[in-house]
Write a protein that holds these residues in place. Structure first.
Motif, PDB file in Angstrom:
ATOM      1  N   ASN B  15       0.818  -1.418   0.015  1.00 41.06           N
ATOM      2  CA  ASN B  15       0.037   0.150  -0.022  1.00 41.06           C
ATOM      3  C   ASN B  15       0.723   1.152  -0.053  1.00 41.06           C
ATOM      4  N   VAL B  16       1.788   1.219   0.857  1.00 35.10           N
ATOM      5  CA  VAL B  16       2.566   2.559   1.048  1.00 35.10           C
ATOM      6  C   VAL B  16       3.486   2.780  -0.327  1.00 35.10           C
ATOM      7  N   ILE B  17       4.072   1.552  -0.894  1.00 35.88           N
ATOM      8  CA  ILE B  17       4.949   1.722  -2.012  1.00 35.88           C
ATOM      9  C   ILE B  17       3.907   2.252  -3.100  1.00 35.88           C
ATOM     10  N   GLY B  18       2.812   1.460  -3.250  1.00 35.81           N
ATOM     11  CA  GLY B  18       1.696   2.025  -4.370  1.00 35.81           C
ATOM     12  C   GLY B  18       1.166   3.338  -4.188  1.00 35.81           C
ATOM     13  N   LEU B  19       1.102   3.940  -2.873  1.00 40.42           N
ATOM     14  CA  LEU B  19       0.878   5.236  -2.697  1.00 40.42           C
ATOM     15  C   LEU B  19       1.824   6.385  -3.191  1.00 40.42           C
ATOM     16  N   LEU B  20       3.066   6.002  -2.672  1.00 36.54           N
ATOM     17  CA  LEU B  20       4.327   6.652  -3.060  1.00 36.54           C
ATOM     18  C   LEU B  20       4.533   6.787  -4.558  1.00 36.54           C
ATOM     19  N   VAL B  21       4.290   5.857  -5.243  1.00 34.10           N
ATOM     20  CA  VAL B  21       4.728   5.752  -6.924  1.00 34.10           C
ATOM     21  C   VAL B  21       3.604   6.653  -7.253  1.00 34.10           C
ATOM     22  N   ALA B  22       2.139   6.481  -6.796  1.00 36.90           N
ATOM     23  CA  ALA B  22       1.213   7.172  -7.803  1.00 36.90           C
ATOM     24  C   ALA B  22       1.326   8.785  -7.236  1.00 36.90           C
ATOM     25  N   GLY B  23       1.766   9.115  -6.137  1.00 35.51           N
ATOM     26  CA  GLY B  23       1.930  10.410  -5.750  1.00 35.51           C
ATOM     27  C   GLY B  23       3.051  10.900  -6.528  1.00 35.51           C
ATOM     28  N   TYR B  24       4.263  10.275  -6.476  1.00 35.17           N
ATOM     29  CA  TYR B  24       5.310  10.529  -7.391  1.00 35.17           C
ATOM     30  C   TYR B  24       4.667  11.051  -8.935  1.00 35.17           C
ATOM     31  N   LEU B  25       4.067  10.136  -9.655  1.00 34.26           N
ATOM     32  CA  LEU B  25       3.808  10.102 -11.021  1.00 34.26           C
ATOM     33  C   LEU B  25       2.729  11.270 -10.970  1.00 34.26           C
ATOM     34  N   PHE B  26       1.870  11.336  -9.916  1.00 33.94           N
ATOM     35  CA  PHE B  26       0.703  12.563 -10.008  1.00 33.94           C
ATOM     36  C   PHE B  26       1.525  14.112  -9.946  1.00 33.94           C
ATOM     37  N   THR B  27       2.460  13.946  -9.010  1.00 30.27           N
ATOM     38  CA  THR B  27       3.278  15.384  -8.708  1.00 30.27           C
ATOM     39  C   THR B  27       4.010  15.579 -10.160  1.00 30.27           C
TER      40      THR B  27
END
Ligand SMILES: Nc1ncnc2c1ncn2[C@@H]1O[C@H](COP(=O)(O)OP(=O)(O)OP(=O)(O)O)[C@@H](O)[C@H]1O
Ligand SMILES: [Mg+2]
Lengths: 256, 257
Positions: B15-27
């Motif tokens: 979950n954490v990794i997924g959130l980080l990746v999504a957040g990074y892409l989004f930003t």
């Protein structure tokens, strides 16, 4: 002249007649204890005397100054507000639960009324407050807030607060009832010291032994009337009236 | 036992990794697509509106808090002719939407003038005062009830001690009762104040140019969500400051009880 005098006081709450034709005079330096069962009207009497309640009938005077006067057809007619305001400097009242002002320090609790009500000079009041705090053994607590004090200390502050206005008479309404037994004795000692200094006092109390030792006169009240009064050796030591006997018997049973 | 714990840790990890990746892409997507000049022009316009938002907030508190105290005193009067209308007023102000009250205060005079055949048109200058009037009248009702609860919570013994010591009624109220009421009502008052920071946005109902009105206009004209997001950030920062200040006040009054 007597310090306090009340004649034919009667007071009712709705249909309930709480005080019935009470008369009493208090002489300078006299110490009077009022005892009696719960609901007999002791607090109501003190509240009438200290103007927290208005009586329906009767005449009341402080050192000859009329607080209220019985007029036929009108009942007790009170003096105008300005006179009553001046009259409040004559007496002090010490409450069962102290009623200190929690947002003020001990010192402020004591000095504020004399300064902002009586208009006395601040330096004089401060000096008097210091002396009173010393007398009450509270020198180190001047800057404390009431919530930081024990019950006994709070009650001593409230006694100091009453004393600083230089009242001619102080009324106490069960001053030790909210206190633990160890703290009770410290307040009783303060009252004994006041007695030694010839302060005129009226004390409502359930501490019969204390009343016997400290008072010049004991009044036994029941159902809104004064049933019996006299020196403590008589009223407490050798009560005449069966109601007084029953009350004292019950109390000594409760103690044992 | 061990397996279930391990799987839990794994799931959380994913979950954490997924959130980080999504957040990074989004930003990354956001930053690359942001037109900084465009954004700063939006922010400047919003800030102008923010000034008005703060003004609504400030004036509303300035008027409604004392008005609420006066209303509270009338409400607590022993005379029924006084207390009853106050009670009715409070019940109406709390029982109808603030948005509606703003509309009535703003458009009401127009219909009154019309009824008397007066040819007076509402000027733009009336928008802001109308909002302040409506907010103050509304919030006074809430404050009045908060004060009332505070005053009623003060033990009767405080009044009696003051009475025996000879304090006048005014002295008793201002020196002894009010300071304690302020301390006791600070938490509910803070709640009201925080609600107010966001309620200011209701002024858009009469097109008063505060921040939300501007954000809405910008969002429509630019077909973008960005003005709303930026406005949300401003509201949040505003609230954060207000909450911080109120917390400091509460701590300052913690010296007793
Ligand atoms: N404000 C009031 N309204 C109505 N009735 C009251 C009020 N104050 C006191 N009473 C009633 O008056 C009677 C006398 O009360 P009071 O408090 O004077 O008794 P007391 O002798 O002080 O009793 P205690 O020893 O329990 O303190 C009681 O029956 C009480 O219920
Ligand atoms: Mg009592």
């Amino acid at each position: 002249m007597s310090i306090f005098e009340v004649r034919h006081l009667s007071k009712r709450f709705g249909d309930l007649e709480v005080l019935k034709d009470i008369s009493m005079t208090i002489e300078p330096g006299e110490i009077v204890s009022i005892i009696g069962p719960s609901g007999s009207g002791k607090s109501t009497f003190l509240r009438c005397a200290t103007l927290l309640e208005t009586m329906e009938h009767g005449t009341m005077k402080y050192q000859g100054n009329v607080v209220c006067e019985e007029r036929p057809g009108h009942g007790a007619v009170y003096a105008p507000g300005r006179t009553l305001k001046k009259m409040r400097a004559f007496f002090g009242l010490v409450f069962q639960n102290f009623n200190l002002f929690p947002h003020w320090t001990v010192l402020k609790n004591i000095i504020d009324a004399p300064i902002s009500v009586q208009g006395r000079p601040k330096e004089e009041v401060l000096a008097a407050a210091k002396a009173l705090l010393k007398r009450m053994g509270l020198e180190s607590k001047a800057d404390a807030y009431p919530c930081q004090l024990s019950g006994g200390q709070q009650q001593r502050v409230s006694i100091a607060r009453a004393l600083i206005s230089k009242p001619q008479i102080i009324f106490f309404d069960e001053p030790t009832s909210a206190l633990d037994p160890e703290l009770t004795s410290e307040i009783l000692k303060v009252i004994k010291d006041l007695a030694a200094a010839h302060m005129t006092m009226v004390i409502v109390t359930h501490e019969i032994e204390f009343a016997r030792h400290v008072s010049d006169r004991v009044i036994f009240m029941a159902d809104g009337v004064i049933v019996e009064q006299g020196p403590p050796e008589e009223v407490i030591g050798n009560p005449k009236h069966p109601r007084t006997q029953a009350f004292l018997r019950k109390l000594s049973h409760a103690d044992n | 036992m061990k397996w279930s714990r391990l799987s839990l840790i794994l799931i959380r990890g994913f979950n954490v990794i997924g959130l980080l990746v999504a957040g990074y892409l989004f930003t990354k997507l956001m930053i690359s697509s942001i037109d900084w000049e465009w954004l700063s022009s939006i922010l400047i316009q919003l800030l102008k509106g923010f000034g008005l938002t703060v003004a609504i907030f400030g004036f509303t508190l300035l008027f409604s808090m004392p008005l609420g105290m006066a209303l509270c005193n009338v409400r607590m009067s022993r005379l029924k002719i006084l207390s009853w209308p106050a009670k009715l007023y409070i019940s109406i102000m709390r029982g109808t939407p603030l948005m509606l009250q703003i509309l009535i205060i703003f458009f009401g005079p127009y219909y009154v003038f019309q009824f008397f055949n007066l040819d007076i048109s509402l000027s733009d200058a009336y928008r802001f005062p109308a909002v302040i009037i409506a907010f103050s009248l509304n919030y006074a009702a809430y404050f009045a009830e908060i004060y009332r609860a505070g005053i009623e919570s003060i033990p009767i013994g405080q009044y009696e001690a003051a009475n025996v010591l000879g304090y006048s009624r005014l002295q008793t109220f201002f020196k002894i009762i009010l300071p304690q009421v302020i301390k006791r009502t600070l938490p509910p008052v803070t709640n009201e104040i925080i609600t107010l920071t966001k309620d200011t946005s209701l002024a858009y109902a009469v097109a008063c140019a505060e921040m939300f009105t501007i954000a809405k206009q910008l969002a429509a004209s630019q077909s973008s969500m960005a003005p709303f997001v930026a406005a949300a950030v401003f509201y949040y920062i505003f609230n954060f400051v207000v909450a911080y200040v109120m917390e400091r006040c509460e701590r300052k009054l913690n010296y007793y009880q």
